[in-house]
Design an enzyme around this catalytic site. Structure first.
Site, mmCIF file in Angstrom:
data_model
loop_
_atom_site.group_PDB
_atom_site.id
_atom_site.type_symbol
_atom_site.label_atom_id
_atom_site.label_comp_id
_atom_site.label_asym_id
_atom_site.label_seq_id
_atom_site.Cartn_x
_atom_site.Cartn_y
_atom_site.Cartn_z
ATOM 1 N N PRO A 134 30.272 42.302 42.539
ATOM 2 C CA PRO A 134 31.110 43.442 42.935
ATOM 3 C C PRO A 134 31.897 43.184 44.215
ATOM 4 O O PRO A 134 32.782 43.955 44.561
ATOM 5 C CB PRO A 134 30.084 44.565 43.142
ATOM 6 C CG PRO A 134 28.783 43.889 43.405
ATOM 7 C CD PRO A 134 28.834 42.548 42.723
ATOM 8 N N PHE A 135 31.577 42.098 44.923
ATOM 9 C CA PHE A 135 32.245 41.834 46.210
ATOM 10 C C PHE A 135 33.247 40.682 46.153
ATOM 11 O O PHE A 135 33.856 40.339 47.156
ATOM 12 C CB PHE A 135 31.191 41.530 47.288
ATOM 13 C CG PHE A 135 30.203 42.647 47.466
ATOM 14 C CD1 PHE A 135 30.610 43.882 47.942
ATOM 15 C CD2 PHE A 135 28.864 42.464 47.138
ATOM 16 C CE1 PHE A 135 29.702 44.920 48.081
ATOM 17 C CE2 PHE A 135 27.947 43.497 47.279
ATOM 18 C CZ PHE A 135 28.360 44.729 47.746
ATOM 19 N N ASP A 192 35.331 31.370 42.240
ATOM 20 C CA ASP A 192 34.761 30.034 42.080
ATOM 21 C C ASP A 192 33.309 29.982 42.561
ATOM 22 O O ASP A 192 32.505 29.196 42.050
ATOM 23 C CB ASP A 192 35.604 29.009 42.850
ATOM 24 C CG ASP A 192 36.979 28.843 42.224
ATOM 25 O OD1 ASP A 192 37.108 29.069 41.012
ATOM 26 O OD2 ASP A 192 37.926 28.498 42.957
ATOM 27 N N GLU A 197 27.539 29.471 40.903
ATOM 28 C CA GLU A 197 26.162 29.941 40.659
ATOM 29 C C GLU A 197 25.760 29.683 39.209
ATOM 30 O O GLU A 197 24.659 29.201 38.917
ATOM 31 C CB GLU A 197 26.053 31.438 40.938
ATOM 32 C CG GLU A 197 26.027 31.785 42.410
ATOM 33 C CD GLU A 197 25.420 33.157 42.645
ATOM 34 O OE1 GLU A 197 24.591 33.599 41.814
ATOM 35 O OE2 GLU A 197 25.754 33.774 43.668
ATOM 36 N N GLY A 232 38.255 36.600 41.619
ATOM 37 C CA GLY A 232 37.870 36.020 42.907
ATOM 38 C C GLY A 232 39.066 35.773 43.801
ATOM 39 O O GLY A 232 40.148 36.334 43.585
ATOM 40 N N ARG A 303 42.306 35.407 53.495
ATOM 41 C CA ARG A 303 41.606 34.672 54.555
ATOM 42 C C ARG A 303 41.916 33.175 54.515
ATOM 43 O O ARG A 303 41.935 32.515 55.537
ATOM 44 C CB ARG A 303 40.094 34.904 54.483
ATOM 45 C CG ARG A 303 39.384 34.273 53.267
ATOM 46 C CD ARG A 303 37.945 34.766 53.171
ATOM 47 N NE ARG A 303 37.187 34.151 52.085
ATOM 48 C CZ ARG A 303 37.239 34.509 50.815
ATOM 49 N NH1 ARG A 303 38.063 35.483 50.429
ATOM 50 N NH2 ARG A 303 36.485 33.908 49.912
HETATM 51 C C1 LIG Z 1 51.768 25.086 53.677
HETATM 52 C C2 LIG Z 1 51.048 25.560 52.463
HETATM 53 C C3 LIG Z 1 49.670 24.983 52.342
HETATM 54 C C4 LIG Z 1 49.147 25.145 50.952
HETATM 55 C C5 LIG Z 1 48.030 24.197 50.630
HETATM 56 C C6 LIG Z 1 47.646 24.430 49.244
HETATM 57 C C7 LIG Z 1 46.534 23.550 48.772
HETATM 58 C C8 LIG Z 1 45.767 24.321 47.793
HETATM 59 C C9 LIG Z 1 44.725 23.511 47.098
HETATM 60 C C10 LIG Z 1 43.640 24.410 46.668
HETATM 61 C C11 LIG Z 1 42.502 23.681 46.047
HETATM 62 C C12 LIG Z 1 41.466 24.653 45.674
HETATM 63 C C13 LIG Z 1 40.195 24.022 45.267
HETATM 64 C C14 LIG Z 1 39.185 25.124 45.030
HETATM 65 C C15 LIG Z 1 38.404 25.571 45.956
HETATM 66 C C16 LIG Z 1 37.496 26.755 45.736
HETATM 67 O O1 LIG Z 1 36.313 26.345 45.126
HETATM 68 C C17 LIG Z 1 37.170 27.397 47.063
HETATM 69 C C18 LIG Z 1 36.320 28.667 46.870
HETATM 70 O O2 LIG Z 1 37.039 29.618 46.155
HETATM 71 P P1 LIG Z 1 36.573 31.174 46.046
HETATM 72 O O3 LIG Z 1 35.196 31.212 45.504
HETATM 73 O O4 LIG Z 1 37.539 31.796 45.087
HETATM 74 O O5 LIG Z 1 36.614 31.761 47.404
HETATM 75 N N1 LIG Z 1 38.391 27.758 47.735
HETATM 76 C C19 LIG Z 1 38.780 27.157 48.872
HETATM 77 O O6 LIG Z 1 38.099 26.337 49.410
HETATM 78 C C20 LIG Z 1 40.116 27.590 49.433
HETATM 79 C C21 LIG Z 1 40.973 26.415 49.793
HETATM 80 C C22 LIG Z 1 42.304 26.927 50.277
HETATM 81 C C23 LIG Z 1 43.001 25.919 51.108
HETATM 82 C C24 LIG Z 1 44.293 26.438 51.682
HETATM 83 N N1 ADP Z 2 26.100 40.995 45.248
HETATM 84 C C1 ADP Z 2 26.460 40.013 46.058
HETATM 85 N N2 ADP Z 2 26.453 40.175 47.386
HETATM 86 C C2 ADP Z 2 26.852 39.192 48.203
HETATM 87 N N3 ADP Z 2 27.285 37.987 47.800
HETATM 88 C C3 ADP Z 2 27.320 37.767 46.481
HETATM 89 C C4 ADP Z 2 26.914 38.756 45.554
HETATM 90 N N4 ADP Z 2 27.056 38.265 44.316
HETATM 91 C C5 ADP Z 2 27.524 36.994 44.450
HETATM 92 N N5 ADP Z 2 27.672 36.702 45.757
HETATM 93 C C6 ADP Z 2 28.165 35.458 46.371
HETATM 94 O O1 ADP Z 2 29.485 35.695 46.838
HETATM 95 C C7 ADP Z 2 30.176 34.476 46.934
HETATM 96 C C8 ADP Z 2 31.656 34.651 46.693
HETATM 97 O O2 ADP Z 2 31.844 35.158 45.411
HETATM 98 P P1 ADP Z 2 33.117 34.909 44.498
HETATM 99 O O3 ADP Z 2 32.902 35.758 43.279
HETATM 100 O O4 ADP Z 2 33.334 33.490 44.292
HETATM 101 O O5 ADP Z 2 34.308 35.559 45.331
HETATM 102 P P2 ADP Z 2 35.472 34.895 46.218
HETATM 103 O O6 ADP Z 2 36.331 34.146 45.265
HETATM 104 O O7 ADP Z 2 36.181 36.068 46.814
HETATM 105 O O8 ADP Z 2 34.839 33.995 47.234
HETATM 106 C C9 ADP Z 2 29.541 33.559 45.903
HETATM 107 O O9 ADP Z 2 29.194 32.355 46.519
HETATM 108 C C10 ADP Z 2 28.310 34.298 45.412
HETATM 109 O O10 ADP Z 2 27.163 33.473 45.508
#
Ligand SMILES: CCCCCCCCCCCCC/C=C/[C@@H](O)[C@H](COP(=O)(O)O)NC(=O)CCCCC
Ligand code: ADP
Ligand code: CA
Length: 567
Positions: A134-135, A192, A197, A232, A303
């Site tokens: 949910p978050f 991701d 998980e 996400g 972020r």
């Molecule tokens: C001047 C413009 C700069 C743009 C750079 C763009 C490069 C983007 C490449 C992104 C690769 C993403 C690989 C995936 C990473 C995700 O696993 C990880 C977690 O995602 P989430 O669970 O949805 O939060 N995401 C990241 O680590 C974000 C990387 C962003 C870097 C700008």
């Molecule tokens: N109920 C929950 N409360 C807090 N964190 C959680 C919960 N469920 C999953 N997570 C964790 O939150 C993290 C981010 O979740 P994700 O769905 O990938 O969102 P985002 O892409 O915004 O980072 C994951 O690493 C997961 O383990």
């Protein structure tokens, strides 16, 4: 060549127009019986029919039977449309209401269509275990599932058990420990991190059941499919395996039982498994962005943009030794300007190469790391220096931020990963490199960037920066991931990571000394590893690529006319 035999053919009405409809073994076709429009045939593969219902049925926004005459039936199917905002094709629910001249004929159509569906879609899931975070992302996971996905599952007769998570790693632990009898697959609604998980749960569970250790180089490939409903922040795994991050498109891929094998990288520290990754194991820039972004989680997906800018401005580079085991250069290379599309021939060939003599590609087999060439020390190539970024990805890692991805020609299921080494350079050069990720310009065509197709990667620190030998091991399912009750395993910026380390008695003086390089005066000499959005508790690691270790409800990117290639 298969002959597409006609099973049933008749004249039917759609609205006020008459059509010649034909059900063949593989397709449902209908052509308007008006001389002017002879070539206007609609053809739907049987495998893409979602449901067949008696009467005039609507499902969205709510299910209703508007007119239940005994001569009508409604066919629901996958309909493609191009997407204005990204390159992939969106899938939508198509619906056509047919009227027959008699009830008998309607019953014949219903019977034949249902038989065709059963015969030609054997891999469709019947029961799914769904985890909603949910978050995640913009915190819309619950709404996305209940308003967009659940009605489609209901229409297609897919039953689901839904768990709304209350803590990080609940989904992983559920898959590892609970009875999964009767479930055909597991689905996450989130980003991701949520996918990760499920990945850890499914791989861990499969090894447990096979009596194998996750620390060993050989792992058993997993039968239980994973589905992703994107909700996400980055949605990279969904985007790179489906082509878009769209909940309805993903729900339809799940319903029709698409199956996409995926390479997985296992990350080890001193011979213990730390984590698995599919999209990014990144040191330097991507590690720092992740560490910084955790302090701004309240910004949601933005972020990463904010933290990316902050980390870029801090202009850091890190010393280290990168070693890699090259993949066979005859098969493919990361600069061949190809794209891994649905039905990719490089990946299909590697199924044979990775799992020879397997009569059934979907049955379990042991995925031996580096099975087909020697893994001896002599084959490793070393690169020592200062780096802006060192990244390993098992697939293109395309995502909305970077539609072609970290490595546009990487393959989803070829048993290799792409190692991208960005050596220290001036800030403008690095900005050019980053900016090229957002366009079709080649980010590897820069003098300080190297890319290699690899089977394994090792990273070590320079002698003065070595990790403590007595450091307590944090391994997968034993501390590397967040413990029960933790809000999220990504709760650590570099500051938090130090606190968590202390709580666990982790003797990591080096990281304590460095703290956060953005707000403290001394720039850090060591970065952290970003492993699919998780900060790793170790700096010196070994990564191995396991070909086709898991399967997703997806089919890879479709060859839509808008699929871009590089300049
Ligand atoms: C001047 C413009 C700069 C743009 C750079 C763009 C490069 C983007 C490449 C992104 C690769 C993403 C690989 C995936 C990473 C995700 O696993 C990880 C977690 O995602 P989430 O669970 O949805 O939060 N995401 C990241 O680590 C974000 C990387 C962003 C870097 C700008
Ligand atoms: N109920 C929950 N409360 C807090 N964190 C959680 C919960 N469920 C999953 N997570 C964790 O939150 C993290 C981010 O979740 P994700 O769905 O990938 O969102 P985002 O892409 O915004 O980072 C994951 O690493 C997961 O383990
Ligand atoms: Ca790969």
């Amino acid at each position: 060549m298969d002959v597409d035999l006609v099973q049933l053919e008749s004249s039917l009405w759609v609205g006020k127009k008459r059509y010649r409809a034909a059900l063949t073994e593989w397709h449902l076709n209908w052509t308007e019986l008006d001389k002017k429009n002879r070539d206007k045939t609609v053809s739907v593969p049987v495998s893409e029919i979602v449901a067949v219902e008696e009467g005039h049925v609507e499902v969205l926004p709510q299910r209703s039977v508007s007119e239940d005459t005994d001569r009508d039936f409604t066919v629901f199917y996958v309909k493609r449309s191009s997407n204005g905002s990204s390159y992939g094709l969106l899938w939508r629910l198509g619906r056509t209401q047919f009227s027959c001249p008699s009830r008998d004929l309607r019953d014949q159509w219903m019977t034949q269509l249902r038989i065709a569906l059963k015969t030609h879609s054997p891999s469709r899931p019947h029961r799914l275990l769904v985890f909603i975070n949910p978050f995640g992302g913009k915190k819309q996971g619950r709404e996305i599932y209940h308003s967009l996905v659940a009605p489609l599952f209901e229409l297609a007769g897919v039953s689901s058990h839904v768990v709304v998570t209350e803590r990080a790693n609940q989904a992983r632990d559920h898959i590892l420990k609970k009875d999964l009898t009767g479930f055909d697959g597991v689905v996450c609604v989130g980003g991701d991190g949520m996918f990760s998980e499920l990945l850890h749960g499914v791989i861990g569970r499969t090894q447990q059941e096979a009596g194998l250790s996750e620390h060993d180089p050989s792992l058993q490939s997993c039968d239980l499919h994973i589905g992703i409903i994107p909700a996400g922040s980055t949605d990279c795994v969904c985007f790179a395996t489906v082509g878009v991050n769209d909940p309805v498109t993903s729900a339809l891929h799940i319903i029709i039982g698409d199956s996409q094998p995926l390479d997985v990288c296992s990350v080890h520290h001193r011979s213990s498994l730390v984590r698995y990754s599919v999209s990014l194991v990144g040191y330097g820039f991507y590690g720092d962005v992740l560490a910084e972004s955790e302090r701004h989680r309240w910004m949601g997906p933005l972020r990463y943009d904010y933290s990316g800018a902050m980390v870029y401005l801090s202009n850091r580079s890190y010393a280290g030794l990168v070693q890699y085991l090259p993949a066979d250069p005859q098969l493919s290379n990361p600069r061949d300007n190809t794209r891994c599309l649905s039905g990719c021939s490089v990946c299909s060939k590697s199924t044979e190469r990775l799992f020879p003599h397997s009569p059934d590609a979907s049955s379990n087999y042991i995925s031996h790391f580096s099975q087909f060439s020697s893994d001896s020390e002599g084959d490793w190539v070393s690169v020592e220096g200062r780096f802006k970024a060192v990244s390993l990805t098992c697939m293109s890692s395309s995502c909305p931020r970077s539609p072609l991805g970290l490595s546009p020609s990487a393959h989803l299921a070829d048993g290799t990963g792409d190692l991208i080494i960005v050596r220290d350079t001036h800030p403008l050069g690095f900005l050019t490199f980053l900016h090229r990720h957002t366009s079709t310009q080649d980010q590897f065509d820069l003098p300080f960037v190297d890319v290699h197709r690899v089977k394994a990667v090792r990273f070590s620190l320079p002698p003065g920066e070595k990790e403590d030998e007595d450091e307590e091991r944090e391994t997968v399912n034993g501390g590397g991931m967040a413990e029960e009750g933790e809000r999220t395993s990504r709760s650590g910026s570099q500051h938090h990571l130090v606190e968590r380390g202390e709580e666990r008695g982790m003797a990591n003086d080096r990281r304590k000394k460095d703290l956060c390089g953005l707000c403290c005066s001394k720039p850090p000499s060591v970065s952290v590893w970003n492993c699919d959005g998780e900060i790793l508790p170790h700096t010196e690691i070994l990564c191995r690529v396991h070909g086709q270790l898991v399967r997703l409800y997806a089919r890879g990117m479709e060859d839509g006319s808008a699929t871009p290639t590089r300049k």
